[in-house]
Write an enzyme that holds these catalytic residues in place. Structure first.
Site, mmCIF file in Angstrom:
data_model
loop_
_atom_site.group_PDB
_atom_site.id
_atom_site.type_symbol
_atom_site.label_atom_id
_atom_site.label_comp_id
_atom_site.label_asym_id
_atom_site.label_seq_id
_atom_site.Cartn_x
_atom_site.Cartn_y
_atom_site.Cartn_z
ATOM 1 N N PHE A 1 0.837 -1.198 0.000
ATOM 2 C CA PHE A 1 0.000 0.000 0.000
ATOM 3 C C PHE A 1 0.880 1.260 0.000
ATOM 4 O O PHE A 1 1.790 1.390 0.814
ATOM 5 C CB PHE A 1 -0.914 0.002 1.232
ATOM 6 C CG PHE A 1 -1.769 1.235 1.304
ATOM 7 C CD1 PHE A 1 -2.696 1.511 0.303
ATOM 8 C CD2 PHE A 1 -1.635 2.137 2.347
ATOM 9 C CE1 PHE A 1 -3.473 2.661 0.352
ATOM 10 C CE2 PHE A 1 -2.407 3.288 2.398
ATOM 11 C CZ PHE A 1 -3.333 3.544 1.391
ATOM 12 N N LYS B 1 9.723 2.991 6.500
ATOM 13 C CA LYS B 1 9.118 3.276 7.795
ATOM 14 C C LYS B 1 9.838 2.547 8.925
ATOM 15 O O LYS B 1 10.053 3.103 9.998
ATOM 16 C CB LYS B 1 7.643 2.884 7.756
ATOM 17 C CG LYS B 1 6.850 3.474 8.898
ATOM 18 C CD LYS B 1 5.361 3.306 8.684
ATOM 19 C CE LYS B 1 4.611 3.891 9.879
ATOM 20 N NZ LYS B 1 3.162 3.660 9.783
#
Ligand SMILES: Cc1ncc(C[n+]2csc(CCOP(=O)(O)OP(=O)(O)O)c2C)c(N)n1
Ligand SMILES: [Mg+2]
Lengths: 171, 584
Positions: free
Chosen positions: B113, B163
């Site tokens: 995503f 991340k």
């Protein structure tokens, strides 16, 4: 209106780069983005600590374009230096090809005889095929492959050119 | 060395690098960095309304201060939205560092995503880019990235940070000396090249300086050195769009801008010169016109920090690869050491004055109060009304940009912010936001076209949020005027899709965002309207209605030589052959 193109001469560039992810994409992308030719490109890591790679690029273009190619390569952040081997005087160029020929009878014998003339090595054989390894400058490799087309050529793999200047100096 | 999270390292590095402002927009893949920013009150984060605007605001900040602009966006759409501004910064050599979030390292390559190949997408529109796979590398990479963005020819650098690298901990390392192992731009000029250049300048009978954005990038000292060298040599000077402000517009040696919409005197001087001294300019096609007719009699000296600019387009006689400021200093020193005096350039100046006498920037207009406002007049009125206030002017892209370049005068660097190389509609307004953030007390005006403005008009919200007193002055001709002009010149006025239909009511829009909006319809309202704009505190949008079908002259049509300028509408024939049509 017709689109015109300009002829150029062949140059061999030796480019020393940081061995980092994406560097090859950066260099090939530069060539495609700016419309420069690549005839062949080889790359391998060359330093003991694997920090540097040497890329050998065979390209062609008018002198001004070759100058631009060198300047454009040189300004890429991971590029250490760019050498036009044609400017270095004499240099040695080598390429390896693996050439698979299949067939029987006269063609098979002819292929083997020609391989001998070209000092190509037989590196694999079956009753109906040979794989030759040929080393030399691109011209010689081209000529050998052209002859093999007449003798049952079925597959070719080429490395592209690596080159280095003659003499004791490093570039 | 201190152990901390990757996100904290990013913020710590920003603090250590002296960054005070970040333009950004949050999203899943940068939440750890946003959380770290939350705890760091010294860094001001400006929340834009679209990531493209963050990049242009960072450009505006950078161009008006000389410091790098910093952008923070999320992965995927955040990064792709930033691409236009990154490319713009590359083309115009603007120092910028863009931090992008990325999906966690284990997800890279899985079409996760909001994953996109940010380093792949930005590889050819950045000066350099990084994907950071290990938090320990963050410190060195952050410091190196700022070094690369600001040294040599400035440009954008992207740092893509997965991340999990933001969350994981490691040692924050500041590299001792930030000299990149392979990137060593040549800053100091070669003494022999300087000597050759001085010999040419001393011998020239028809010299002209041709300067560009490189002089601005080299800092205010470079502009000062340029003034000194021009005055020592007595030669006329012109500049590219990007170079405006490096030399004062009210100096008698100033010829105005050159190129496609440059002045007759600047282009004729280039064409007839026997020596061109190019400083930080790159012989762009908008400048040279038809190449085989470009400056046929001139020897060329080219000073540029980027060796690849030299001989790229035009063959050069003396190349000086160096920082423009250092090279100008060296030229001044060499000129003085040799005891050169300015040559008598009287004959050359007489020719230049002859070209000036065409008054190529004059335009026909009615003078009564009810008359339509000529767009050139509006720019001149804006210039007159802001004299002495040292405004920062940004522009969008189109006719209004060229009129601003022609009719607004600049006397100092870093006051003129425009998208030159990429020609990005949507640049001007966010750039004004960035400039205003950097200079809260200054008058910042975006001269806009009604079409361009709509490309980033959402930033009215940003301006309202931070109470920025940005002024937008729209030259509203209800057309994509520059497109319409080309259609008139090249396609026999077949106006395909160039009308600005269904425009918003800009005054009501101002109201909706809590701005002041005002409209100027006639010449009689122009001066008062501008005064109200300047005197009204807070953000103001001015919908200045101008003559709709005015065209921008002088103009060198596509594929023509400097000597083949169209000076007025009656020079236009309305047709063009395919060779000319095919040129940009
Ligand atoms: C992003 C982008 N898309 C398209 C263009 C092509 N273009 C250049 S000028 C222009 C028209 C600009 O219209 P406007 O902002 O009203 O300015 P005007 O020329 O009327 O002053 C267009 C479409 C561009 N420069 N940038
Ligand atoms: Mg318009």
């Amino acid at each position: 209106m017709k689109i015109k193109t300009e002829a150029g001469e062949r140059h061999v560039l030796a480019v020393t780069v940081d061995n980092e992810a994406g560097i090859l994409a950066k260099i090939t992308g530069l060539f495609s983005a700016r419309g420069y030719n690549i005839e062949s490109l080889t790359v391998a890591d060359i330093s003991a600590d694997h920090a540097l790679s040497r890329i050998t690029i065979v390209t062609s273009g008018p002198p001004a374009v070759i100058d631009q190619i060198i300047a454009q390569l040189d300004r890429l952040v991971p590029v250490h230096n760019v050498v036009d081997l044609a400017d270095q005087g004499a240099h040695v160029e080598r390429e390896i090809a693996l050439v698979k020929v299949a067939g029987s009878g006269d063609k098979r014998i002819e292929a083997l005889r020609m391989a001998d003339v070209f000092r190509a090595k037989v590196v694999d054989t079956t009753l109906t095929s040979f794989i030759f390894e040929i080393t030399g400058n691109s011209d010689k490799v081209d000529r050998f492959i052209a002859l093999m087309r007449e003798c049952g050529l079925v597959e070719v793999g080429r490395t592209g050119v690596v080159a280095i200047a003659r003499g004791a100096e490093a570039v | 060395m201190t152990e901390m999270s990757g996100a904290d390292m990013v913020v710590q590095a920003l603090v250590d690098l002296g960054v005070d402002t970040v333009f950004g927009y949050p999203g899943g893949a940068v939440l750890p960095i946003y959380d770290a920013l939350f705890k760091h009150p010294t860094i001001k984060h400006i929340l834009v309304r679209h990531e493209q605007a963050a990049t242009h605001a960072a450009e505006g900040y950078a161009r008006s201060t000389g410091k790098p602009g910093v952008v923070l966006v999320t992965s995927g759409p955040g990064a792709t939205n930033a691409v236009t501004g990154i490319t713009d910064a590359l083309m115009d050599s603007i120092p910028m560092v863009v931090l992008t979030g990325q999906v966690s390292t284990a997800l890279i390559g899985t079409d996760a995503f909001q994953e996109c190949d940010t380093v792949g997408i930005t590889r050819h529109c950045t000066k350099h880019n990084y994907l950071v796979m290990d938090p320990e590398r963050l410190g060195p990479i952050m410091h190196e990235a700022f070094y690369i963005a600001t040294h040599g020819r400035p440009g954008p650098v992207v740092i893509d940070i997965p991340k999990n690298v933001q969350v994981a901990t490691g040692n924050y390392v500041i590299p001792e000396k930030i000299a990149h192992k392979s990137y060593r731009p040549q800053v100091e000029p070669d003494a022999d090249a300087i000597a050759e250049a001085i010999a040419l300048i001393a011998a020239a009978q028809r010299p002209v300086f041709y300067t560009g954005g490189g002089v601005i990038n080299a800092g205010p000292d470079a502009s000062a050195a340029l003034r000194q060298l021009v005055s020592l040599t007595g030669a006329p000077i012109t500049s590219t769009l990007m170079g405006l402000g490096a030399f004062p517009c009210d100096d008698p040696k100033w010829l105005g801008m050159l190129g496609m919409h440059g002045t007759y005197e600047a282009n004729m001087a280039m064409n007839r010169a026997d020596l061109i001294i190019a400083v930080g300019a790159r012989f762009d096609d908008r400048v040279t016109g038809r190449l085989d007719a470009f400056a046929p009699e001139a020897k060329k000296i080219h000073i540029d920090i980027d060796r690849s600019s030299i001989n790229k387009i035009v063959p050069i006689d003396v190349a000086v690869v160096a920082d423009a400021g250092r090279a100008l200093d060296a030229l001044i020193a060499a000129w003085q050491d040799a005891g050169h005096k300015p040559r008598d350039l009287g004959e050359w100046w007489r020719r230049v004055d002859g070209w000036r006498a065409t008054r190529c920037l004059d335009f026909p207009e009615r003078k009564d109060d009810d008359a339509d406002i000529m767009p050139q007049r509006a720019v001149k009125a804006l210039f007159d009304a802001t004299r002495g206030r040292d405004p920062i002017i940004t522009t969008e892209v189109g006719q209004h940009q060229m009129w601003a370049a022609q009719h607004f005068g600049f006397s100092a660097p870093n006051r003129w912010l425009t998208s030159g190389g990429l020609g990005t509609m949507g640049y001007g307004f966010p750039a004004a936001v960035g400039a205003q953030i950097a200079h809260p007390g200054r008058l910042v005006i975006c001269i806009a076209g009604e079409a361009s403005l709509q490309m980033n008009i959402q930033e009215m919200g940003t301006v309202a949020q931070y109470r920025l007193p940005v002024k937008i002055f729209i030259l509203n001709n209800e057309w994509m005027g520059m497109v319409r002009q080309w259609q008139e010149l090249t396609y026999e006025s077949r106006y395909s899709n160039s009308y600005s239909d269904s425009l918003p009511d800009f005054v009501k829009l101002a109201d909706a965002y809590g701005w002041t909006g005002l409209r100027i319809d006639t010449l009689g309202q122009l001066e008062d309207g501008i005064r109200t704009m300047i005197e009204t505190p807070g953000p103001v949008i001015v919908d200045c209605r101008v003559a709709q079908l005015a065209n921008c002259f002088p103009m060198i049509p596509s594929g023509a030589a400097h000597t083949e300028m169209l000076l007025q509408p009656s020079d236009v024939t309305g047709t063009m052959d395919d060779e000319a049509k095919a040129l940009v």
